[in-house]
Design a protein around this motif. Structure first.
Motif, PDB file in Angstrom:
ATOM      1  N   GLY A  60       0.822  -1.211   0.000  1.00  0.00           N
ATOM      2  CA  GLY A  60       0.000   0.000   0.000  1.00  0.00           C
ATOM      3  C   GLY A  60       0.853   1.255   0.000  1.00  0.00           C
ATOM      4  N   VAL A  61       1.933   1.235   0.761  1.00  0.00           N
ATOM      5  CA  VAL A  61       2.844   2.388   0.832  1.00  0.00           C
ATOM      6  C   VAL A  61       3.490   2.637  -0.528  1.00  0.00           C
ATOM      7  N   VAL A  62       3.984   1.587  -1.169  1.00  0.00           N
ATOM      8  CA  VAL A  62       4.643   1.727  -2.471  1.00  0.00           C
ATOM      9  C   VAL A  62       3.670   2.292  -3.510  1.00  0.00           C
ATOM     10  N   PHE A  63       2.450   1.777  -3.511  1.00  0.00           N
ATOM     11  CA  PHE A  63       1.448   2.247  -4.472  1.00  0.00           C
ATOM     12  C   PHE A  63       1.129   3.725  -4.252  1.00  0.00           C
ATOM     13  N   ALA A  64       0.950   4.119  -2.995  1.00  0.00           N
ATOM     14  CA  ALA A  64       0.605   5.505  -2.682  1.00  0.00           C
ATOM     15  C   ALA A  64       1.746   6.453  -3.057  1.00  0.00           C
ATOM     16  N   LEU A  65       2.992   6.066  -2.760  1.00  0.00           N
ATOM     17  CA  LEU A  65       4.127   6.915  -3.104  1.00  0.00           C
ATOM     18  C   LEU A  65       4.276   7.071  -4.614  1.00  0.00           C
ATOM     19  N   ALA A  66       4.026   5.989  -5.350  1.00  0.00           N
ATOM     20  CA  ALA A  66       4.087   6.071  -6.817  1.00  0.00           C
ATOM     21  C   ALA A  66       3.032   7.039  -7.340  1.00  0.00           C
ATOM     22  N   ALA A  67       1.854   7.005  -6.729  1.00  0.00           N
ATOM     23  CA  ALA A  67       0.782   7.910  -7.151  1.00  0.00           C
ATOM     24  C   ALA A  67       1.156   9.371  -6.877  1.00  0.00           C
ATOM     25  N   VAL A  68       1.782   9.633  -5.735  1.00  0.00           N
ATOM     26  CA  VAL A  68       2.210  10.997  -5.400  1.00  0.00           C
ATOM     27  C   VAL A  68       3.238  11.505  -6.409  1.00  0.00           C
ATOM     28  N   LEU A  69       4.231  10.683  -6.693  1.00  0.00           N
ATOM     29  CA  LEU A  69       5.274  11.098  -7.632  1.00  0.00           C
ATOM     30  C   LEU A  69       4.697  11.329  -9.023  1.00  0.00           C
ATOM     31  N   LEU A 129     -12.036  19.448  -7.819  1.00  0.00           N
ATOM     32  CA  LEU A 129     -12.735  18.410  -7.063  1.00  0.00           C
ATOM     33  C   LEU A 129     -12.464  17.021  -7.638  1.00  0.00           C
ATOM     34  N   VAL A 130     -12.367  16.924  -8.974  1.00  0.00           N
ATOM     35  CA  VAL A 130     -12.036  15.636  -9.584  1.00  0.00           C
ATOM     36  C   VAL A 130     -10.636  15.189  -9.181  1.00  0.00           C
ATOM     37  N   VAL A 131      -9.677  16.108  -9.260  1.00  0.00           N
ATOM     38  CA  VAL A 131      -8.299  15.783  -8.872  1.00  0.00           C
ATOM     39  C   VAL A 131      -8.225  15.426  -7.390  1.00  0.00           C
ATOM     40  N   ALA A 132      -8.940  16.178  -6.547  1.00  0.00           N
ATOM     41  CA  ALA A 132      -8.955  15.881  -5.113  1.00  0.00           C
ATOM     42  C   ALA A 132      -9.535  14.499  -4.834  1.00  0.00           C
ATOM     43  N   ALA A 133     -10.593  14.137  -5.563  1.00  0.00           N
ATOM     44  CA  ALA A 133     -11.194  12.812  -5.387  1.00  0.00           C
ATOM     45  C   ALA A 133     -10.231  11.703  -5.799  1.00  0.00           C
ATOM     46  N   LEU A 134      -9.535  11.900  -6.919  1.00  0.00           N
ATOM     47  CA  LEU A 134      -8.557  10.908  -7.367  1.00  0.00           C
ATOM     48  C   LEU A 134      -7.416  10.778  -6.365  1.00  0.00           C
ATOM     49  N   ALA A 135      -7.006  11.915  -5.788  1.00  0.00           N
ATOM     50  CA  ALA A 135      -5.944  11.879  -4.784  1.00  0.00           C
ATOM     51  C   ALA A 135      -6.374  11.061  -3.572  1.00  0.00           C
ATOM     52  N   GLU A 136      -7.593  11.285  -3.105  1.00  0.00           N
ATOM     53  CA  GLU A 136      -8.097  10.523  -1.962  1.00  0.00           C
ATOM     54  C   GLU A 136      -8.215   9.042  -2.293  1.00  0.00           C
ATOM     55  N   ALA A 137      -8.573   8.727  -3.540  1.00  0.00           N
ATOM     56  CA  ALA A 137      -8.764   7.327  -3.943  1.00  0.00           C
ATOM     57  C   ALA A 137      -7.478   6.516  -3.844  1.00  0.00           C
ATOM     58  N   VAL A 138      -6.336   7.197  -3.995  1.00  0.00           N
ATOM     59  CA  VAL A 138      -5.048   6.489  -3.898  1.00  0.00           C
ATOM     60  C   VAL A 138      -4.331   6.825  -2.592  1.00  0.00           C
ATOM     61  N   VAL A 152      -3.793   9.623  -1.152  1.00  0.00           N
ATOM     62  CA  VAL A 152      -3.063  10.883  -1.107  1.00  0.00           C
ATOM     63  C   VAL A 152      -4.058  11.942  -0.651  1.00  0.00           C
ATOM     64  N   SER A 153      -3.608  12.895   0.110  1.00  0.00           N
ATOM     65  CA  SER A 153      -4.514  13.919   0.617  1.00  0.00           C
ATOM     66  C   SER A 153      -5.194  14.673  -0.523  1.00  0.00           C
ATOM     67  N   ALA A 154      -6.509  14.883  -0.381  1.00  0.00           N
ATOM     68  CA  ALA A 154      -7.238  15.729  -1.332  1.00  0.00           C
ATOM     69  C   ALA A 154      -6.647  17.128  -1.350  1.00  0.00           C
ATOM     70  N   ALA A 155      -6.128  17.576  -0.204  1.00  0.00           N
ATOM     71  CA  ALA A 155      -5.524  18.899  -0.116  1.00  0.00           C
ATOM     72  C   ALA A 155      -4.304  19.000  -1.028  1.00  0.00           C
ATOM     73  N   VAL A 156      -3.512  17.939  -1.117  1.00  0.00           N
ATOM     74  CA  VAL A 156      -2.342  17.948  -1.998  1.00  0.00           C
ATOM     75  C   VAL A 156      -2.785  18.057  -3.451  1.00  0.00           C
ATOM     76  N   GLY A 157      -3.814  17.296  -3.827  1.00  0.00           N
ATOM     77  CA  GLY A 157      -4.335  17.382  -5.189  1.00  0.00           C
ATOM     78  C   GLY A 157      -4.791  18.782  -5.527  1.00  0.00           C
ATOM     79  N   ALA A 158      -5.531  19.417  -4.608  1.00  0.00           N
ATOM     80  CA  ALA A 158      -6.014  20.783  -4.832  1.00  0.00           C
ATOM     81  C   ALA A 158      -4.856  21.771  -4.923  1.00  0.00           C
ATOM     82  N   PHE A 159      -3.850  21.585  -4.075  1.00  0.00           N
ATOM     83  CA  PHE A 159      -2.691  22.471  -4.076  1.00  0.00           C
ATOM     84  C   PHE A 159      -1.951  22.382  -5.410  1.00  0.00           C
ATOM     85  N   LEU A 160      -1.821  21.179  -5.951  1.00  0.00           N
ATOM     86  CA  LEU A 160      -1.134  21.006  -7.227  1.00  0.00           C
ATOM     87  C   LEU A 160      -1.899  21.665  -8.370  1.00  0.00           C
ATOM     88  N   VAL A 161      -3.232  21.613  -8.325  1.00  0.00           N
ATOM     89  CA  VAL A 161      -4.026  22.316  -9.340  1.00  0.00           C
ATOM     90  C   VAL A 161      -3.761  23.817  -9.255  1.00  0.00           C
TER      91      VAL A 161
END
Length: 390
Positions: free
Chosen positions: A184-193, A227-236, A238-247
């Protein structure tokens, strides 16, 4: 369509009360965040005036609030300048992790918690509240200060760390194996990168796709994509806040400026709901038995956060006042700490009560301390091209 009279009445009274308290706070040049949190405490389960009809709306609105707070915060910066800041502050992130996770782990061991409980409490004391701090920097007009990029870098790196931490804790709390947790950790880190790489290399195209001369169209496009990016971030995980910040980071120039203009009123509304929700999540009756332990833990970790922020700001060459402002800005805990203890379920009632008291103490005290720490006129809110204050 039937409209709930109770819902409208409760929301109307609640928003009016928040308006009056916000005006009172601003009269004395304070952030209204602590008052909003205390109102939430009074309106929650076991409080003096519960709001059963509006409770579901508040919980839903809270998630939107933290997304909007980080989206608008991201609009203040660009991907290249923030990437440089992140690289510079990797050592700061390590110092932050060691100084602030250790007190929680030691406290968990002294309280006789199991491995999952110790790991959870370490995470609670480690992670600052991105939502509260984002609003605080805006309220105190510190977006243009020289220490602010250091604060934001630490916050974002904490959220990145959560991408690895939350899957690990969730699996262990559910009784899973270490193999499952590591996968789970490896998958989440790959998604963040992957998300950060997309934002860095192709994010500038996003501004062209979302830009529109009509304010309504711009609002709908930016908010919808966020909101779409935030939802995808939460799905893997990753914080929805990080997804929103990147947008927010991906939007530049005139598009970013106009997006800030149309989103700011919406952000302020849902941010107030977000702070209210943190207070609502705490039952007043459960606080008293654990208050001494929570106070001690809050004092220790407030000091370790100040040390972390001081170190990070010093790496940017900030003066002593700026270092102190950076350190105190990181004190507040909030949404992530509540999520962490929620992963353990009901089997850790004592830990839940301790975390609730701890979060409330630092969520209220943090903004107050920050307001008076390193006080010096901070200038006006920062745009992308303003010079930073010392």
């Amino acid at each position: 369509m039937k409209i709930s009279i109770a819902l409208l009445l409760e929301l109307g009274i609640m928003l009016t009360a928040l308006s009056l308290l916000g005006a009172l706070a601003r009269r004395y040049a304070l952030s209204p965040v602590p008052l909003y949190l205390l109102v939430g405490l009074a309106l929650g389960e076991g409080g003096i005036a519960p709001i059963p009809a509006a409770g579901e709306f508040v919980q839903t609105g809270a998630g939107i609030g933290v997304v909007l707070l980080l989206l608008v915060l991201g609009l203040e910066f660009t991907v290249p300048e923030f990437t440089v800041s992140l690289r510079r502050h990797l050592p700061s992130a390590l110092v932050d992790l060691v100084l602030n996770a250790a007190p929680g782990a030691v406290a968990g061991w002294l309280l006789g918690l199991d491995a999952a409980g110790i790991l959870a409490l370490a995470g609670v004391t480690y992670i600052s509240s991105s939502g509260i701090i984002a609003r605080l920097l805006t309220d105190l007009r510190r977006m243009g200060n020289r220490e602010t990029p250091a604060v934001l870098s630490v916050l974002v790196l904490e959220d990145f760390a959560m991408a690895a931490y939350l899957p690990l804790l969730a699996v262990l709390a559910a009784g899973g194996t270490w193999r499952q947790a590591l996968l789970g950790v490896v998958f989440a880190l790959a998604a963040v990168l992957a998300a950060f790489a997309v934002s860095y290399w192709w994010g500038h195209h996003l501004g062209r796709l979302l830009a529109h001369p009509d304010a309504e169209q711009l609002l709908l496009r930016v908010l919808g994509v966020t909101l779409v990016v935030a939802a995808l971030a939460e799905a893997v995980h990753v914080s929805a806040a990080v997804g929103a910040f990147l947008v927010g980071l991906s939007l530049t120039g005139r598009t970013a400026e106009r997006a800030r203009e149309v989103l700011s009123p919406l952000r302020d509304l849902f941010a107030a709901v977000f702070f209210l929700a943190i207070g609502l999540s705490v039952r007043p009756g459960a606080l008293l038995p654990v208050l001494p332990a929570a106070l001690l833990l809050a004092l220790v970790t407030a000091l370790t956060k100040v040390a972390s922020g001081w170190y990070a700001a010093r790496r940017d060459g900030t003066g002593r006042r700026g270092r102190l402002r950076a350190g105190t800005a990181l004190i507040a805990r909030g949404e992530f700490s509540i999520v962490i203890v929620g992963l353990l379920g009901t089997r850790q009632d004592r830990l839940s009560a301790l975390v609730a008291a701890y979060v409330l103490l630092l969520a209220v005290a943090g903004p107050v301390i920050t307001r008076f720490a390193g006080t010096r006129p901070a200038g006006t809110p920062r745009s992308r091209h303003h010079a930073r204050a010392p």
